[in-house]
Write a protein that holds these residues in place. Structure first.
Motif, mmCIF file in Angstrom:
data_model
loop_
_atom_site.group_PDB
_atom_site.id
_atom_site.type_symbol
_atom_site.label_atom_id
_atom_site.label_comp_id
_atom_site.label_asym_id
_atom_site.label_seq_id
_atom_site.Cartn_x
_atom_site.Cartn_y
_atom_site.Cartn_z
ATOM 1 N N HIS A 1 9.458 16.925 -20.451
ATOM 2 C CA HIS A 1 10.127 15.628 -20.590
ATOM 3 C C HIS A 1 9.414 14.746 -21.614
ATOM 4 C CE1 HIS A 1 11.980 16.342 -16.370
ATOM 5 N NE2 HIS A 1 12.678 16.899 -17.323
ATOM 6 N N GLU B 1 10.353 16.056 -25.064
ATOM 7 C CA GLU B 1 11.709 15.662 -25.446
ATOM 8 C C GLU B 1 11.779 14.184 -25.831
ATOM 9 O OE1 GLU B 1 14.318 18.891 -22.831
ATOM 10 O OE2 GLU B 1 14.598 16.750 -22.501
ATOM 11 N N CYS B 2 11.079 13.348 -25.073
ATOM 12 C CA CYS B 2 11.128 11.911 -25.362
ATOM 13 C C CYS B 2 10.415 11.587 -26.669
ATOM 14 C CB CYS B 2 10.531 11.106 -24.199
ATOM 15 S SG CYS B 2 11.604 11.097 -22.734
ATOM 16 N N TRP C 1 12.652 12.580 -29.509
ATOM 17 C CA TRP C 1 13.747 11.609 -29.628
ATOM 18 C C TRP C 1 13.253 10.340 -30.320
ATOM 19 C CZ3 TRP C 1 15.249 6.724 -28.710
ATOM 20 C CH2 TRP C 1 16.620 6.437 -28.626
#
Lengths: 210, 210, 210, 210
Positions: free
Chosen positions: C194, C197-198, C201
């Motif tokens: 996570h 992914e963050c 992004w």
């Protein structure tokens, strides 16, 4: 709507519907049929002209073989015994015009972003030449000036069909509807799929190099 | 076409075809084999040189093990008993030249957009240096000037092969054909896959930072 | 390599290997582990420090639970009875340094394009603030100045580890290695996923709006 | 938290949870719910207002039907017999405000990159007109000026809800929260999905052509 036709078998329509569903799911996966946008059709009769077209308002990633409507030459719904009278998309009118004019037996309409961006950037048509992928739409890789026509958008399918016919070049199996999306066609659904994919690639390439 | 060879077993060809189908489906999923573009080959014999290559005109996302053709050193079709005489892509001629010159046993040709865009932007070759991913194509991450050669496109495979040989640097396992696509190769199909992926990444990176 | 340890069970290593394989396949699908790039690790022992790390040179999209190596604090291979002595990536040395310094039990290293592009554009560190997704890496959505550190690339893991330690801010669970890729970490593999992914992004957002 | 309600059956909540899980996995696959970001809700009761909303802190790509919380009009957790008291996202407060004000029975919140980039570029609202895809959000393809409102981000859901109500235009089923993400809604989950997809497409198109 005409009375139910007995010459067109429901089986044939649903077999087309199953093929349409597979193609639509594929394009949905690429992101070219967001929302309930786009539609795909297959000619199921030439005389009289009848197209099986994906029904309106459904998610194109999860169609059933029965999620199909039958239309005639102006996109009008045609009743077929054993086929549920689902509402065809208004755009079925342009599918029928394309099938009638070009002899294509399959038509794809997708809201591919690159096509709409290219139509916005080159409203007079998108000029392509000297790219190998042009062979994928039946043109030459060298010294062949190809223009993907761009026509204005309209909600009146007769008007849109007329503009399409005026812009149509028999050598080019695709048209961009400005502010809207891409139409591409072929001798069967698989061919139409390949033409669609190649046109979109060519437009992406043009946008990246212009 | 020569008479059918008995030294090459159909089983071996079809086993190669099965491997080619898996690789082609993978690249299709990434969007690098749109339409029926691209082709992949595996050397199935060195003396005489024979390549199993994906057959022409098919959707690369749904090949069967039998969707394969056998070609010789100039890309000419070679009959093999028990193997359907499918038409090889014309591009098989360049695959064979690559295999002969480089000793690679697998060659990948894809229409990866970034490769064609990079070839358009840097027609004299794409210079790369000081990127870790260069190790993925057998070069160094630091202080190693790498040029991905760019050659002109041609429909004449002899001409294209000659240009490839003139541009070839044994340290660099890839070439961009301008206005067309990317060729990359390796010691086997998996290695060729990895080289292809790394070259495409490097070209995307170059385009994003140049 | 030290003699085989009996305190660490092969079962535990292979269970970690199965988890690493799932995570690696996921990142491969997003396109962040092209070629054989990237690696993922999980701490399987704290005293002494031991990490299970994906083995070197394999396709990260198709790992088996046994495609795992065990390393110690400097990334050196550690023999474990019942575990094949596969070669760990050289980069395992940085994974171990990260695990030792940060107390993270899982470390992800990917060649995410946006991370390398951001590192190229902002070699002094990537400044982020006032974005909700910062909460996904343990920071605040408002008025919190976050710098993703960028360190130079090196093939010497001791040197790279020293640079990492010099740049490390305990509030920021990621570092960009310039010209190379992204490291991110968390309390377990899912948390590290996570965070990865963050951060990606956030870097994509920064590139799109800077 | 109020005492357990007997008017709302756990079965109904878990059925909603199963639907939420499918939608969330779909959006995760597109990359709009990176990390544990985003949440989706469905109204399960109107009087009193109750929403089933994806539970906080979980990976949205692998939810179970039971990974759901029930909230009331201000996003407060509501106990339902037979439903585990999972923590709802703080953002459930805005979901409830949207459901109350708009009569929508399904609300989607995603961290779609294009939405946040568009909100950053046009903090006063994103103006759209003359695009066919506007029909996918209930507007007209021609001569209809559509503004996707952009409101400031806040961690205070009452404040955020007030800003939403002030910006709300009943003709437009979406709002961008600046520096944060997109909210979109519809008559049911599938409709909300389609609206979300169309708004994101429109914002991507706007960014590509502005």
């Amino acid at each position: 709507m005409s009375s139910a036709e007995t010459t067109l078998a429901a089986d044939r329509v649903h077999a087309a519907g199953a093929r349409l569903a597979v193609e639509a799911a594929r394009f949905t996966g690429i992101g070219w049929m967001r929302g309930t946008s786009g539609n795909i059709s297959e000619v199921v009769s030439r005389d009289p002209l009848r197209l099986a077209v994906t029904a309106s308002g459904l998610d194109k990633g999860e169609l059933l073989p029965t999620d199909v409507a039958v239309v005639g030459p102006r996109g009008e719904a045609v009743a077929v015994e054993g086929v549920l009278p689902l509402r065809p998309s208004a755009e079925a009118g342009l599918h029928a015009r394309v099938a009638a004019l070009t002899d294509a037996d399959a038509v794809v309409h997708v809201h591919a972003l690159n096509a709409v961006v290219a139509g916005h950037r080159w409203p007079g048509g998108v000029l392509l030449r000297d790219v190998e992928t042009l062979k994928g739409i039946g043109r030459l890789a060298h010294d062949d000036e190809v223009t993907i026509p761009v026509i204005r958008n309209s909600q009146d399918m007769d008007e849109l069909g007329d503009w399409f016919e005026a812009a149509y070049d028999p050598r080019t199996p695709a048209v961009i509807v400005a502010d809207h999306g891409l139409y591409a066609w072929g001798t069967d659904l698989k061919h139409a799929r390949h033409v669609t994919e190649c046109v979109e690639w060519l437009l992406a390439y043009k946008l990246a190099t212009a």
